[in-house]
Design an enzyme around this catalytic site. Structure first.
Site, PDB file in Angstrom:
ATOM      1  N   GLY A  84     -73.095 -46.867  26.061  1.00 12.95           N
ATOM      2  CA  GLY A  84     -74.266 -46.284  26.694  1.00 12.95           C
ATOM      3  C   GLY A  84     -75.486 -47.171  26.668  1.00 12.95           C
ATOM      4  O   GLY A  84     -75.379 -48.390  26.539  1.00 12.95           O
ATOM      5  N   LEU A 100     -67.747 -43.878  31.551  1.00 13.17           N
ATOM      6  CA  LEU A 100     -68.726 -44.909  31.197  1.00 13.17           C
ATOM      7  C   LEU A 100     -68.226 -45.790  30.050  1.00 13.17           C
ATOM      8  O   LEU A 100     -67.905 -45.313  28.973  1.00 13.17           O
ATOM      9  CB  LEU A 100     -70.028 -44.211  30.774  1.00 13.17           C
ATOM     10  CG  LEU A 100     -71.177 -45.144  30.364  1.00 13.17           C
ATOM     11  CD1 LEU A 100     -71.629 -46.009  31.512  1.00 13.17           C
ATOM     12  CD2 LEU A 100     -72.333 -44.323  29.807  1.00 13.17           C
ATOM     13  N   ASP A 101     -68.176 -47.081  30.265  1.00 13.71           N
ATOM     14  CA  ASP A 101     -67.862 -48.063  29.211  1.00 13.71           C
ATOM     15  C   ASP A 101     -66.484 -47.853  28.586  1.00 13.71           C
ATOM     16  O   ASP A 101     -66.246 -48.232  27.442  1.00 13.71           O
ATOM     17  CB  ASP A 101     -68.933 -48.039  28.099  1.00 13.71           C
ATOM     18  CG  ASP A 101     -70.323 -48.330  28.632  1.00 13.71           C
ATOM     19  OD1 ASP A 101     -70.419 -48.983  29.694  1.00 13.71           O
ATOM     20  OD2 ASP A 101     -71.304 -47.912  28.016  1.00 13.71           O
ATOM     21  N   GLN A 102     -65.563 -47.225  29.339  1.00 12.97           N
ATOM     22  CA  GLN A 102     -64.248 -46.922  28.786  1.00 12.97           C
ATOM     23  C   GLN A 102     -63.120 -47.706  29.456  1.00 12.97           C
ATOM     24  O   GLN A 102     -61.960 -47.511  29.133  1.00 12.97           O
ATOM     25  CB  GLN A 102     -63.937 -45.424  28.938  1.00 12.97           C
ATOM     26  CG  GLN A 102     -64.872 -44.512  28.194  1.00 12.97           C
ATOM     27  CD  GLN A 102     -64.721 -44.625  26.696  1.00 12.97           C
ATOM     28  OE1 GLN A 102     -63.622 -44.622  26.192  1.00 12.97           O
ATOM     29  NE2 GLN A 102     -65.817 -44.764  25.988  1.00 12.97           N
TER      30      GLN A 102
END
Lengths: 276, 276, 276, 276
Positions: free
Chosen positions: D194, D220-222
């Site tokens: 995040g 997100l960011d995965q």
């Protein structure tokens, strides 16, 4: 049980195909495969892990038939290697290997520790490993080395590991264990060849120090490098403190290189290693 | 605005006390402080950041009075340094510095880029930095160097940065910029001194390569080291690929060393750096 | 013999001067000095090594008089700390500490190893260190923890080290050893908090794994970090192989953090460490 | 000219043999070969570089015939990829890519840079790359994203690179560029998912920070991680200074991951990358 096939030969078209065809026809199952072609001399390397039952002689014969003359074929497995360790006074590499050995993490049987000092005897015997003290006092270099060589040969090891053995070995000694003699040098080779690398590193004011595990050949600190690692240092550290800090790097690098060698992941070609 | 006080002198008892007493009596506020005593020659180093208003001459006089004879005192600040860059054909260090300069991240004013080739002219001028082409063709080494020196001197820079300048400088040239001439060497010094370190690294079969930023002195690649960094390599990489991989290390190490030098974090003492 | 002075207090002008003035007037010799001002809360930290003879009570009183109310002063030295180790089944951190202890490299006396399993008893006793087996079988968490706490308290250690102790400790337990309880967590915190970090790392497909040594506080894996380190991994490694590779990082990071703590190089402030 | 064959399918016996047989019968010359069998789901991956002339349709048909149903075959080469970059205000990743592009080191054609701010327009145009400013001011998230998507689609790129693009993209957007959308996240994922990872890192008091290049998926960011790298930090660095130090890591990691992707060295399988 996994088997290992290590092949190297001059490169030509179709080598992977020819090798895997033989394995396929023997109904063998490849679980992992690595190839590399060295471009300077156009030499082919292949390491294959496979499972399945086979007739060793037939398999080798089929492989030889399929491959060009001059091929080197090694058919082996990951069984434990028989090794002898040489040490002097510093304990950190020896300790680390004895611990790994005691907990079955080394993939080797340590047959004996030989040292020109007695200080590591207690440590070694704690782990039920034979310790042989061969003092160099009052002996010529040749006499001492002959005695050490005799002691090693009595164990008939596959590899000899110099775990901070601080005496220089003669080319004659080294020749007995070509590509089977592994040393940990306490610098980032080729920087600081020879004695007292930490003192040299301090003197030069470097900002990084390292350690190098390598096969030993006739020239001091010039053999094929297996593994290297480093740590940062700074102006606040004396040569002695650099040496202390370096010990942890040395022991980890030596253990890492032994894992590579004992698991048959290393080819030696000319003065370099090819590592799968 | 932060001020910087850099002091070095033979060590004796009470130096920190005496220095901070002077600052305290001038009502100055220490925001950061570092001391180091070099033990081989018993030499004291102190770097102090402080804020507050002061009379420069009085402060210096008070410090000199409080401290032993032979002290070196530098009273400065973090203002931008005036620099000249020397380059040849490779762009990566120059590009990186021009970009940082353009975005105010370098803590320096690049007064000019001087090169013995023209290939980096376009790049340099994109960033509105003067580019001076001084070919070495048809000139003796002495003539060319004299021309380059003249060009540099016209800018009167505080530091000269060799951003992959591939010509060897004479001791006479170097003497003009003692501790003010910074080079990036494309190896992990003292390994692979001299030309073609990547070819040497490939030849030797090392498992790690590196880069070294250092002050230049009369002996090739022997000056005080400011920063070093490394990356792992393996047998699959040719000398050319090692050189490519090494470029990113070179540019980052050079930039890091310039930050240290331009922010006044570096003492040079004998052939080493003390870095706060 | 070196003495250590660790001071922290709200920042104000003149602190270094005032402290070094007291030391100077006691005719003490500073051999190394570090200061740091934390800017978020404006807090001052200073660690001084010095030599010389002094009256402990007078020195402390003079320092307190010179410094603002609310100052914390620790006057100590680098003598060995008394510690108790807790372990479970994995040997690598315990082995490493026992070896360092045996060779006088740990700056601590290991008073006892306590474990909820028996597998590490032999190893521990080889090194003449008491081993206490406190099984958790058939006991509530509270009962077991109370027994462990009682066993530790019998030794009255200055620090308790969790050398791969695989049971979660209650906040009540932790409260007994505030800033004196050190754990090695087998991930690069705050990534992979909690159980099975290597399985989590494998699942996530990370390219780097790590280890974190930290003080333990009430929240799981949330205490002040002392040291971290990493190694690269890739898709060829299973969770089990990542765990194996991670062990060498864990043992080195734990030993490094203990060196920092036992040598009195670490301040804990809020949830962070300040390390000199 | 080198060709590339990327194959993945459920594992079964003889795959390497069957593939290399087809290549051999087409008289093609393997110059490099890598295989990997993922053990959790028993999936086979092979990447082969080869030279020689061939009929593309016949080769593909022969391969499909030899291999099990459900195989994925990609027959390609190392030609330059068409890409579009998205950026916001920070220049360091964009600068680095523009420089590499200008010197033919990126293996890609940058068709356009699109940004929701204007600050990077000058930089981009210096390098003769089109810059498109699409402000998000006064627009809903959906409107702005639709505009950006339209602008990208006009260029029909093979890959979209988020070079510090600071707006979150919707799953719908991401779905257009499955495994073709690459982001650089300024932390060592999965730590500090995040916003403001450096502020989080500072707050947590970590001793190492990092950067992660990954494919973007709906969460997100995965997405699958391509490359990660780290640098040490300490208590003296503020969140802002950590961010500065992190920039060099970010740019190097992003460039490294793009090299891997554009050179066709990366398979994406489930949520991980297999990298040859």
């Amino acid at each position: 049980m996994s088997h290992l096939l290590l092949i190297n030969c001059p490169d030509e078209r179709g080598l992977v195909y020819k090798i895997t065809e033989v394995l396929f026809k023997h109904a063998l199952n490849i679980s992992s495969n690595g190839e590399f072609v060295e471009r300077e001399f156009n030499h082919f390397f292949m390491r294959t892990e496979f499972t399945g039952d086979f007739d060793r002689e037939v398999l080798l014969q089929d492989l030889r038939q399929a491959l060009p003359a001059g091929v080197t074929i090694k058919l082996t497995d990951k069984r434990k290697k028989d090794i002898v360790l040489l040490a002097t006074k510093e304990h950190h590499c020896l300790s680390d290997l004895l611990i790994r050995h005691a907990f079955q993490e080394l993939n080797a049987r340590i047959l004996c520790v030989i040292s020109n000092h007695e200080v590591l005897a207690d440590l070694t015997r704690k782990f039920d490993v034979p310790f042989q003290y061969i003092s160099h006092e009052g002996k010529s270099r040749e006499e001492h080395e002959a005695e050490v060589l005799g002691a090693i040969q009595a164990y008939n090891p596959e590899f000899v590991v110099l775990a901070k053995y601080m005496r220089i070995l003669s080319p004659e000694f080294v020749a007995h264990y070509s590509n089977r003699l592994i040393n940990i040098h306490h610098s980032f080779l080729p920087a600081f060849v020879g004695a007292n690398p930490y003192a040299q590193a301090y003197e030069r004011g470097v900002k990084i120090i390292g350690a190098t595990a390598h096969f030993v050949n006739e020239q001091l600190d010039q053999g094929p490098i297996i593994a290297q690692s480093i740590i940062p240092v700074d102006h606040t550290q004396s040569a002695r403190e650099m040496a202390q800090a370096g010990r942890d790097v040395e022991k980890i690098v030596l253990a890492k290189s032994l894992k590579l060698v004992f698991d048959e992941q290393v080819f030696v070609y000319r003065n370099k290693t090819i590592i799968f």
